[in-house]
Design a protein around this motif. Sequence first.
Motif, PDB file in Angstrom:
ATOM      1  N   LEU A   1       0.821  -1.208   0.000  1.00  0.00           N
ATOM      2  CA  LEU A   1       0.000   0.000   0.000  1.00  0.00           C
ATOM      3  C   LEU A   1       0.858   1.262   0.000  1.00  0.00           C
ATOM      4  O   LEU A   1       0.600   2.205  -0.763  1.00  0.00           O
ATOM      5  CB  LEU A   1      -0.924  -0.014   1.220  1.00  0.00           C
ATOM      6  CG  LEU A   1      -1.805   1.228   1.427  1.00  0.00           C
ATOM      7  CD1 LEU A   1      -2.734   1.420   0.238  1.00  0.00           C
ATOM      8  CD2 LEU A   1      -2.603   1.101   2.716  1.00  0.00           C
ATOM      9  N   LEU A   2       1.897   1.304   0.797  1.00  0.00           N
ATOM     10  CA  LEU A   2       2.774   2.477   0.851  1.00  0.00           C
ATOM     11  C   LEU A   2       3.536   2.664  -0.455  1.00  0.00           C
ATOM     12  O   LEU A   2       3.766   3.802  -0.898  1.00  0.00           O
ATOM     13  CB  LEU A   2       3.743   2.353   2.025  1.00  0.00           C
ATOM     14  CG  LEU A   2       3.114   2.405   3.425  1.00  0.00           C
ATOM     15  CD1 LEU A   2       4.178   2.215   4.494  1.00  0.00           C
ATOM     16  CD2 LEU A   2       2.376   3.717   3.640  1.00  0.00           C
ATOM     17  N   THR A   3       3.912   1.580  -1.099  1.00  0.00           N
ATOM     18  CA  THR A   3       4.645   1.686  -2.372  1.00  0.00           C
ATOM     19  C   THR A   3       3.758   2.258  -3.473  1.00  0.00           C
ATOM     20  O   THR A   3       4.183   3.146  -4.223  1.00  0.00           O
ATOM     21  CB  THR A   3       5.176   0.304  -2.782  1.00  0.00           C
ATOM     22  OG1 THR A   3       5.973  -0.233  -1.726  1.00  0.00           O
ATOM     23  CG2 THR A   3       6.024   0.416  -4.040  1.00  0.00           C
ATOM     24  N   VAL A   4       2.535   1.777  -3.580  1.00  0.00           N
ATOM     25  CA  VAL A   4       1.622   2.292  -4.603  1.00  0.00           C
ATOM     26  C   VAL A   4       1.280   3.754  -4.332  1.00  0.00           C
ATOM     27  O   VAL A   4       1.197   4.571  -5.259  1.00  0.00           O
ATOM     28  CB  VAL A   4       0.348   1.432  -4.660  1.00  0.00           C
ATOM     29  CG1 VAL A   4      -0.653   2.022  -5.648  1.00  0.00           C
ATOM     30  CG2 VAL A   4       0.682   0.006  -5.063  1.00  0.00           C
ATOM     31  N   THR A   5       1.114   4.110  -3.071  1.00  0.00           N
ATOM     32  CA  THR A   5       0.830   5.505  -2.730  1.00  0.00           C
ATOM     33  C   THR A   5       2.002   6.411  -3.092  1.00  0.00           C
ATOM     34  O   THR A   5       1.814   7.527  -3.596  1.00  0.00           O
ATOM     35  CB  THR A   5       0.512   5.621  -1.237  1.00  0.00           C
ATOM     36  OG1 THR A   5      -0.563   4.727  -0.905  1.00  0.00           O
ATOM     37  CG2 THR A   5       0.102   7.030  -0.880  1.00  0.00           C
ATOM     38  N   SER A   6       3.230   5.942  -2.860  1.00  0.00           N
ATOM     39  CA  SER A   6       4.410   6.725  -3.237  1.00  0.00           C
ATOM     40  C   SER A   6       4.525   6.881  -4.751  1.00  0.00           C
ATOM     41  O   SER A   6       4.887   7.962  -5.253  1.00  0.00           O
ATOM     42  CB  SER A   6       5.665   6.054  -2.679  1.00  0.00           C
ATOM     43  OG  SER A   6       6.826   6.758  -3.054  1.00  0.00           O
ATOM     44  N   MET A   7       4.205   5.837  -5.499  1.00  0.00           N
ATOM     45  CA  MET A   7       4.196   5.937  -6.961  1.00  0.00           C
ATOM     46  C   MET A   7       3.183   6.968  -7.427  1.00  0.00           C
ATOM     47  O   MET A   7       3.464   7.766  -8.345  1.00  0.00           O
ATOM     48  CB  MET A   7       3.885   4.573  -7.585  1.00  0.00           C
ATOM     49  CG  MET A   7       4.973   3.542  -7.470  1.00  0.00           C
ATOM     50  SD  MET A   7       4.512   1.998  -8.278  1.00  0.00           S
ATOM     51  CE  MET A   7       4.213   2.569  -9.946  1.00  0.00           C
ATOM     52  N   TYR A   8       2.023   6.968  -6.827  1.00  0.00           N
ATOM     53  CA  TYR A   8       0.991   7.933  -7.219  1.00  0.00           C
ATOM     54  C   TYR A   8       1.448   9.376  -6.966  1.00  0.00           C
ATOM     55  O   TYR A   8       1.199  10.261  -7.780  1.00  0.00           O
ATOM     56  CB  TYR A   8      -0.291   7.633  -6.445  1.00  0.00           C
ATOM     57  CG  TYR A   8      -1.427   8.576  -6.758  1.00  0.00           C
ATOM     58  CD1 TYR A   8      -1.888   8.731  -8.057  1.00  0.00           C
ATOM     59  CD2 TYR A   8      -2.049   9.300  -5.753  1.00  0.00           C
ATOM     60  CE1 TYR A   8      -2.938   9.588  -8.347  1.00  0.00           C
ATOM     61  CE2 TYR A   8      -3.096  10.161  -6.026  1.00  0.00           C
ATOM     62  CZ  TYR A   8      -3.524  10.301  -7.323  1.00  0.00           C
ATOM     63  OH  TYR A   8      -4.547  11.160  -7.618  1.00  0.00           O
ATOM     64  N   SER A   9       2.123   9.593  -5.854  1.00  0.00           N
ATOM     65  CA  SER A   9       2.621  10.939  -5.555  1.00  0.00           C
ATOM     66  C   SER A   9       3.667  11.376  -6.570  1.00  0.00           C
ATOM     67  O   SER A   9       3.671  12.540  -7.025  1.00  0.00           O
ATOM     68  CB  SER A   9       3.192  10.970  -4.143  1.00  0.00           C
ATOM     69  OG  SER A   9       3.728  12.244  -3.839  1.00  0.00           O
ATOM     70  N   ASP A  10       4.575  10.486  -6.964  1.00  0.00           N
ATOM     71  CA  ASP A  10       5.613  10.839  -7.945  1.00  0.00           C
ATOM     72  C   ASP A  10       5.012  11.085  -9.326  1.00  0.00           C
ATOM     73  O   ASP A  10       5.423  12.011 -10.042  1.00  0.00           O
ATOM     74  CB  ASP A  10       6.656   9.728  -8.019  1.00  0.00           C
ATOM     75  CG  ASP A  10       7.432   9.578  -6.722  1.00  0.00           C
ATOM     76  OD1 ASP A  10       7.460  10.562  -5.939  1.00  0.00           O
ATOM     77  OD2 ASP A  10       7.990   8.493  -6.477  1.00  0.00           O
ATOM     78  N   ILE A  11       4.052  10.277  -9.722  1.00  0.00           N
ATOM     79  CA  ILE A  11       3.445  10.446 -11.049  1.00  0.00           C
ATOM     80  C   ILE A  11       2.652  11.739 -11.120  1.00  0.00           C
ATOM     81  O   ILE A  11       2.610  12.416 -12.146  1.00  0.00           O
ATOM     82  CB  ILE A  11       2.576   9.222 -11.375  1.00  0.00           C
ATOM     83  CG1 ILE A  11       3.458   7.986 -11.551  1.00  0.00           C
ATOM     84  CG2 ILE A  11       1.756   9.451 -12.641  1.00  0.00           C
ATOM     85  CD1 ILE A  11       2.687   6.694 -11.707  1.00  0.00           C
ATOM     86  N   ARG A  12       2.011  12.125 -10.020  1.00  0.00           N
ATOM     87  CA  ARG A  12       1.258  13.377  -9.992  1.00  0.00           C
ATOM     88  C   ARG A  12       2.166  14.586 -10.226  1.00  0.00           C
ATOM     89  O   ARG A  12       1.744  15.591 -10.811  1.00  0.00           O
ATOM     90  CB  ARG A  12       0.552  13.533  -8.656  1.00  0.00           C
ATOM     91  CG  ARG A  12      -0.646  12.641  -8.479  1.00  0.00           C
ATOM     92  CD  ARG A  12      -1.878  13.184  -9.162  1.00  0.00           C
ATOM     93  NE  ARG A  12      -2.320  14.440  -8.579  1.00  0.00           N
ATOM     94  CZ  ARG A  12      -3.352  15.134  -9.037  1.00  0.00           C
ATOM     95  NH1 ARG A  12      -4.023  14.705 -10.083  1.00  0.00           N
ATOM     96  NH2 ARG A  12      -3.713  16.263  -8.472  1.00  0.00           N
ATOM     97  N   GLN A  13       3.409  14.506  -9.787  1.00  0.00           N
ATOM     98  CA  GLN A  13       4.327  15.625  -9.967  1.00  0.00           C
ATOM     99  C   GLN A  13       4.811  15.759 -11.404  1.00  0.00           C
ATOM    100  O   GLN A  13       5.135  16.868 -11.849  1.00  0.00           O
ATOM    101  CB  GLN A  13       5.523  15.461  -9.026  1.00  0.00           C
ATOM    102  CG  GLN A  13       5.157  15.566  -7.557  1.00  0.00           C
ATOM    103  CD  GLN A  13       6.348  15.377  -6.644  1.00  0.00           C
ATOM    104  OE1 GLN A  13       7.469  15.144  -7.113  1.00  0.00           O
ATOM    105  NE2 GLN A  13       6.138  15.471  -5.347  1.00  0.00           N
ATOM    106  N   THR A  14       4.895  14.649 -12.133  1.00  0.00           N
ATOM    107  CA  THR A  14       5.395  14.687 -13.509  1.00  0.00           C
ATOM    108  C   THR A  14       4.274  14.789 -14.548  1.00  0.00           C
ATOM    109  O   THR A  14       4.541  15.138 -15.690  1.00  0.00           O
ATOM    110  CB  THR A  14       6.224  13.437 -13.806  1.00  0.00           C
ATOM    111  OG1 THR A  14       5.430  12.264 -13.558  1.00  0.00           O
ATOM    112  CG2 THR A  14       7.455  13.386 -12.906  1.00  0.00           C
ATOM    113  N   SER A  15       3.056  14.496 -14.189  1.00  0.00           N
ATOM    114  CA  SER A  15       1.944  14.566 -15.141  1.00  0.00           C
ATOM    115  C   SER A  15       1.391  15.984 -15.192  1.00  0.00           C
ATOM    116  O   SER A  15       1.631  16.794 -14.285  1.00  0.00           O
ATOM    117  CB  SER A  15       0.844  13.581 -14.736  1.00  0.00           C
ATOM    118  OG  SER A  15       0.330  13.911 -13.458  1.00  0.00           O
ATOM    119  N   PRO A  16       0.652  16.326 -16.246  1.00  0.00           N
ATOM    120  CA  PRO A  16       0.072  17.678 -16.346  1.00  0.00           C
ATOM    121  C   PRO A  16      -0.867  17.982 -15.182  1.00  0.00           C
ATOM    122  O   PRO A  16      -1.637  17.132 -14.744  1.00  0.00           O
ATOM    123  CB  PRO A  16      -0.677  17.636 -17.682  1.00  0.00           C
ATOM    124  CG  PRO A  16      -0.073  16.514 -18.442  1.00  0.00           C
ATOM    125  CD  PRO A  16       0.369  15.519 -17.443  1.00  0.00           C
TER     126      PRO A  16
END
Length: 484
Positions: A323-338
Amino acid sequence: MVQSSIRLALVWVLVKTVGCIKIVPDGYQRHLPPRSPGDGPVNVSLSMKVNGIYEVNLEDMSLLFELYFRVSWRDPRLTFPGSVDNTTASEAPTPTSSSLSSSSSSLSSTSVSSTSSSSSSSSSSSSSSSSSSSSSSAQEKGFATSTDLIRMVWSPDVFIRGTRAIDTFTIFRKFQGVIIYPDSTVLTSTMMQLKLGCSMTFHKYPFDVQRCVIHIGSYMYNRYEVSLSWMDLGLSADSDIMNQLASYDYDLTRLNETLCYCSDCVPSYSPCIRVLLVLRRHSFIHVMGEFVPSSLFVLVGWASFFWPADVVPGRTVLVITALLTVTSMYSDIRQTSPTTSYVKAIDVWLFMCILMTTVPLFQYAVVLTYLLKIITDFSFAKINVNLMQLMRLQLALYFLLPSQANQPDHHLDSYTYYFPRWRRKKDLLNVRRVSPVSKPPVEGSKMHDIYVLYEKRTEWAGRVGVPLCFVIFNLVYWPAYLRN
């Protein structure tokens, strides 16, 4: 200011007296458009070659082009300097189809002339072919002059809608040229860098397809005064653009519309031409870098369904780590996506992955609840036993159980002395519930079986139901977002 005025005056004199023949005649009014035959609109032809698309900015929704922009129109009021020799004339194709066809016919007639002269079979055909070659060559010769000529003559007010910035290139002078042809056609060519705004939508990011329309039109003239059309050169693009746009596939298409309507513009109908640029994002890198890893971590969280329920540390740590790994991925992708105010396709996917990783955690909490109820089969598990209650219950067990009936009376007197009557009645009720000599109540055995059944069904729902829900989600998600 004085130097620019002197320079402008010198250019005026130079332009007015090239080769002892005036290009701009006396009384020329540059504020009035030329009159075409039949009093129709002035035909302005355009051509565009895109040399590069260097930037696709998703934050401010803009594109950066490098292109050759060519504009051609005919002004019968201008005079072609016929006295120029071959050292000052430049040979260039005229922007009309008739001139291009005459150019190809002149090349073919010249070859015939050279063949016939080498064989010396017919001198008359040789002379006729050479005369036609010289006439067509004169049609192709244009006079290259200074770009300052544009300030002296009428020029169309061509503009590109949505322009953020236009920069021209310069070494010693601007990369711009002007050619005058014998039929009074003026051709201008400019190498520029264009930053153009484009309305982009990212609902399907990273499977989005952006469609940008480039509107090229006249700013003030209406459709009865100026008409726009494409040259034979038309629209073209450099083959190296594919290497510049590493994240996109592109498609440039010219639209055949030559008239645009705008309800809030003056005039409402204006001449224009349009170019459609389609950008298709390469989504494979996003699938391999974002979708596949998040799916694998969801599967890792589901592995806890097949671990024994009594392995509390291992099963809990596995689910929480996923759960923590997927949440961290979501945070990183949000920073690079429009950055958008609406939900994108990648947001929907990652939210579902977080949900599918959170469900095993809640499912295991339910399993532990049933497991605890199975271990504590009797209603004694419902009693909130603190330290005082435990001590009191131990005394009650010692003094009130049937096996202790032969104890001395002073023990009972001590129990009666320390505890009031209402407490003794409640302790006696609790003793009867947990007394080893008493049989378990029928309701307890039924509840035991019910808790075991609930625990098995909860485990089965986690092992089968949760993956099935994720499969159904994928069957809906991918067709919905991959459909153009």
